[in-house]
Design a protein around this motif. Structure first.
Motif, short mmCIF file in Angstrom:
data_model
loop_
_atom_site.label_atom_id
_atom_site.label_comp_id
_atom_site.label_asym_id
_atom_site.label_seq_id
_atom_site.Cartn_x
_atom_site.Cartn_y
_atom_site.Cartn_z
N ILE A 53 0.82 -1.24 0.06
CA ILE A 53 -0.06 0.13 -0.04
C ILE A 53 0.82 1.33 0.09
N CYS A 54 0.78 2.14 -1.00
CA CYS A 54 1.42 3.43 -0.84
C CYS A 54 0.74 4.43 0.13
N THR A 55 1.48 5.19 0.79
CA THR A 55 0.87 5.92 1.99
C THR A 55 1.76 7.25 1.92
N ASP A 56 1.31 8.30 2.88
CA ASP A 56 2.14 9.52 3.06
C ASP A 56 3.43 9.06 3.81
N GLN A 57 3.20 7.77 4.42
CA GLN A 57 4.71 7.47 5.21
C GLN A 57 5.52 6.50 4.45
N GLY A 58 5.08 6.23 3.18
CA GLY A 58 6.09 5.36 2.55
C GLY A 58 5.18 3.98 2.18
N ILE A 59 5.61 3.02 2.06
CA ILE A 59 5.07 1.72 1.45
C ILE A 59 4.80 0.91 2.54
N LEU A 60 3.44 0.28 2.84
CA LEU A 60 2.94 -0.51 3.81
C LEU A 60 2.62 -2.06 3.21
N ARG A 61 2.95 -2.97 3.97
CA ARG A 61 2.69 -4.20 3.54
C ARG A 61 1.71 -4.86 4.51
N THR A 62 0.67 -5.61 4.31
CA THR A 62 -0.24 -6.44 5.14
C THR A 62 0.54 -7.65 5.87
N THR A 63 0.49 -7.88 6.85
CA THR A 63 0.85 -9.09 7.54
C THR A 63 -0.04 -10.30 7.56
N THR A 64 -1.33 -9.97 7.63
CA THR A 64 -2.27 -11.14 7.51
C THR A 64 -3.24 -10.72 6.44
N PRO A 65 -4.03 -11.68 5.83
CA PRO A 65 -5.30 -11.32 4.84
C PRO A 65 -6.05 -10.16 5.13
N ASP A 66 -6.09 -10.20 6.42
CA ASP A 66 -7.17 -9.22 6.98
C ASP A 66 -6.49 -7.95 7.63
N GLY A 67 -5.22 -7.54 7.42
CA GLY A 67 -4.46 -6.64 8.10
C GLY A 67 -4.06 -7.01 9.37
N PRO A 68 -3.38 -6.13 10.10
CA PRO A 68 -2.83 -4.75 9.55
C PRO A 68 -1.85 -4.97 8.77
N ALA A 69 -1.21 -3.65 8.48
CA ALA A 69 -0.09 -3.42 7.41
C ALA A 69 1.18 -2.73 8.27
N ALA A 70 2.29 -2.99 7.97
CA ALA A 70 3.46 -2.58 8.65
C ALA A 70 4.26 -2.02 7.36
N ALA A 71 5.01 -0.95 7.81
CA ALA A 71 6.17 -0.32 6.83
C ALA A 71 7.21 -1.28 6.41
N VAL A 72 7.35 -1.12 5.17
CA VAL A 72 8.61 -1.94 4.49
C VAL A 72 9.48 -1.15 3.93
N LEU A 73 8.94 0.14 3.20
CA LEU A 73 10.00 0.83 2.28
C LEU A 73 9.49 2.56 2.68
N ARG A 74 10.91 3.05 3.17
CA ARG A 74 10.46 4.50 3.35
C ARG A 74 11.54 5.31 2.48
N SER A 75 12.61 4.72 2.62
CA SER A 75 14.00 5.75 2.32
C SER A 75 13.85 5.74 0.64
N GLY A 76 14.14 6.94 0.16
CA GLY A 76 14.33 7.20 -1.36
C GLY A 76 12.83 7.60 -1.84
N LEU A 77 11.92 7.69 -1.10
CA LEU A 77 10.45 8.02 -1.59
C LEU A 77 10.08 9.20 -1.20
N VAL A 78 9.28 10.10 -1.99
CA VAL A 78 8.79 11.62 -1.67
C VAL A 78 7.29 11.46 -1.53
N ASN A 79 6.57 10.89 -2.64
CA ASN A 79 5.18 10.98 -2.36
C ASN A 79 4.67 9.67 -3.18
N PRO A 80 4.82 8.47 -2.95
CA PRO A 80 4.46 7.52 -3.66
C PRO A 80 3.00 7.31 -3.84
N ARG A 81 2.56 7.08 -5.12
CA ARG A 81 1.02 7.21 -5.66
C ARG A 81 0.72 5.97 -5.92
N GLY A 82 1.34 5.02 -6.39
CA GLY A 82 1.07 3.73 -6.96
C GLY A 82 2.38 3.00 -7.21
#
Length: 269
Positions: free
Chosen positions: A197-226
């Motif tokens: 998932i793209c967010t204002d805090q970087g890229i998150l990824r779900t840990t289970t099929p029904d969530g939640p999501a945790a950050a996996v990628l932040r460095s090098g991004l300014v405004n991820p949209r897709g």
């Protein structure tokens, strides 16, 4: 003293419709399903590919098309103005079908998700929610599909809602729950069924099929949209303003390629 005048004379000007905005096809005017290009009201905002076809979506149109299919060289194969009056602001695929999300516009205070057959282009609705007034629309910002579930990113409440996909054609998606995500945007499912998932805090990824999501990628991004994945499993991110670049990361988060100059297009030299 004497005066001299020089005049230019021209026949009266008349307005004549010639083409749809965002034109990139041939012919430049709508001609059945393959003329023109995309919308006359909105820029392209969503992409997904199924086999050797690329689907492009826009949120609303009046004369042009809100969704089209093109071959891998960009030649338009098919397009349509609406799906049940809905546009195509968000796209996703499970590998065999195209899921199309939309809200507002000609469907007014509703959110819809329709499913398109990429071979026949037949479509049917699986989700419709009515919010009563346009000001109550939740801000649809992305959809994804994995493991028999539909994920819908909603910007205003800051959540990703999870629905079960209908088992049969004609059925409707049923809400299973939701999990919080700050400013969710574009989403995509990986081969393991996890939702990125793209967010204002970087890229998150779900840990289970029904969530939640945790950050996996932040460095090098300014405004991820897709985002999406290439054939090697690398993460390809559309980084919006002020970067206006496409950035490719290894799954570990190492930046390996950048496409485009920082700042994007500009007016003038």
């Amino acid at each position: 003293g004497p005066y001299r005048w020089r005049l230019l004379d021209h026949a009266p000007f008349h307005l004549r419709y010639k083409m749809t905005a965002n034109h990139s096809g041939s012919p430049p005017w709508l001609s059945g399903q393959t003329g023109g290009w995309l919308s006359d009201h909105a820029s392209p905002s969503a992409l997904c590919s199924v086999g050797d076809k690329v689907f492009v979506g826009a949120s609303i149109a009046e004369s042009g098309h809100t969704i089209l299919a093109a071959d891998l060289d960009g030649r338009k194969l098919w397009g349509t103005k609406w799906l049940n009056l809905a546009g195509a602001g968000a796209l996703a695929t499970d590998g065999t079908r195209v899921f199309v999300g939309s809200e507002g516009g000609w469907i007014k205070a509703k959110l819809q998700v329709n499913v398109v057959d990429p071979q026949t282009y037949a479509f049917h609705n699986i989700l419709e929610e009515n919010f009563g007034d346009n000001k109550n629309l939740p801000g649809l910002s992305g959809i994804a599909v994995a493991g028999g579930r539909l994920y819908v990113a909603l910007r205003k409440p800051g959540v990703v809602r999870v629905y079960s996909l209908p088992a049969e054609k004609g059925g409707k998606a049923q809400k299973l729950g939701e999990f919080p995500v700050s400013d969710p945007r574009g989403m995509v499912a990986d081969k393991q069924g996890r939702i990125w998932i793209c967010t204002d805090q970087g890229i998150l990824r779900t840990t289970t099929p029904d969530g939640p999501a945790a950050a996996v990628l932040r460095s090098g991004l300014v405004n991820p949209r897709g985002l999406c994945f290439d054939e090697s499993g690398n993460v390809v991110v559309a980084d919006g303003a002020p970067a206006h670049q496409v950035k490719v990361f290894m799954p570990s988060g190492v930046l390996i390629r950048t496409i485009g100059k920082p700042g994007g297009r500009r007016v003038g030299p």
